[in-house]
Design an enzyme around this catalytic site. Sequence first.
Site, PDB file in Angstrom:
ATOM      1  N   ASP A  75       0.786  -1.165   0.070  1.00 12.29           N
ATOM      2  CA  ASP A  75      -0.006  -0.109  -0.134  1.00 12.29           C
ATOM      3  C   ASP A  75       0.861   1.328   0.122  1.00 12.29           C
ATOM      4  OD1 ASP A  75      -2.570  -1.684   0.721  1.00 12.29           O
ATOM      5  OD2 ASP A  75      -1.192  -2.009   2.291  1.00 12.29           O
TER       6      ASP A  75
ATOM      7  N   HIS B 177      -4.768  -3.038   6.367  1.00 13.22           N
ATOM      8  CA  HIS B 177      -4.589  -3.358   4.800  1.00 13.22           C
ATOM      9  C   HIS B 177      -5.994  -3.739   4.344  1.00 13.22           C
ATOM     10  CE1 HIS B 177      -3.052  -4.930   1.079  1.00 13.22           C
ATOM     11  NE2 HIS B 177      -3.404  -6.187   1.285  1.00 13.22           N
TER      12      HIS B 177
END
Length: 340
Positions: free
Chosen positions: A161, A189
């Site tokens: 990410d 996440h």
Amino acid sequence: MDAIAPVTVTITGAGGQIGYALLFRIAAGDALGPDQPVRLRLLEIPQGMRAAEGAALELQDCAFPLLRDVEVTDDAAVAFADADRALLVGSRPRMVGMERSDLLAANAGIFAPQGAAIAANAAADVRVLAVGNPANTNALIAAAAADGIPGERFSALTRLDHDRAVAQLAATLEVGPAQLQGVTIWGNHSATQFPDIDHAAVDGAPVRAALAEKLGGADAAAAWLDEVFIPRVARRGAEIIEVRGSSSAASAANAVIAHVRDEALGTRAGWTSAALVSRGEYGVPEGLVCSFPVTSDGTGYRVVEGLDLDARARARLDASVAELAAERDAVRELGALPRS
Ligand code: NAD
Ligand code: LMR
């Protein structure tokens, strides 16, 4: 006899997509450095053994100078024996239309036994990275089952990410990724994660100001951040699944390499992002595995403390933390966590 003792790295799900993109780079020295010999232990379930065995044959064919040996097994006790690093990749990936939370039940049963097997068999100073989704909560489950191993040795992968956020900013600002510092992924996440640029700089100047200049003013920059950047990064996993037909693999493996390399060899300039077991930093309840800004001096990741979060940032972090707490409660209901 090696001048530098080999490091034993156990990779679960080694026969899968990420495994195939990961093993060769670890063996080549990309994760632990160009002088560090490695031993690989590949854990699979019986259905995945042939794929892992095939990868082991190919590893041999590469004649990597740093690779000492490779063992393929479906026995967790064998796989984690004396492991210095455990990369928990093996799990069920999500398919089109699924949220990562849909995987809670499917994967809760994998990570508790693996945590216990790590505690019983791995090296005393083992470090564990959960990659399989839902990664934060899987790390929580493994840590809770790994009696005697301090929580600080567990992390979950949010480096992908982080790198996605850097790449989106770099493309918009028309700069190279290395010109950007201070990007942070906060929280889970998942689609609730908060990719934060409030402390980020491009060539030392605030990113927000650079975006305002590029996009035609502060309001346009704020709108781009809320309506394009944050959802794009948070939903990038789903976008990849949609376009590719299966979940990200080479980019995920690249992020695992970067996470392990920076943890083992030290973060260079600035910080990166990783999900760690909270000790209450930024008001995140203790014990949740939450993504933070982190640095490492080569002895493990530590949270960068003292950053200011404005009300908007606080609300985004709180929403993601609420999801982490809900996941924790759900897996506790499933019996995958001790009741407290
Ligand atoms: P994959 O299906 O290609 O491979 C998974 C492998 O794990 C399979 O070979 C399977 O046999 C094996 N496996 C299943 N249960 C196991 C167990 N109990 N022990 C050992 N091995 C087991 O999936 P993939 O694309 O490699 O993805 C793996 C996981 O990583 C998924 O959960 C995916 O969602 C996740 N992922 C996380 C990130 C992240 O940034 N955190 C990024 C991409 C993918
Ligand atoms: C990703 O972010 O690419 C992975 O977590 C896969 C997924 O399910 O989104």
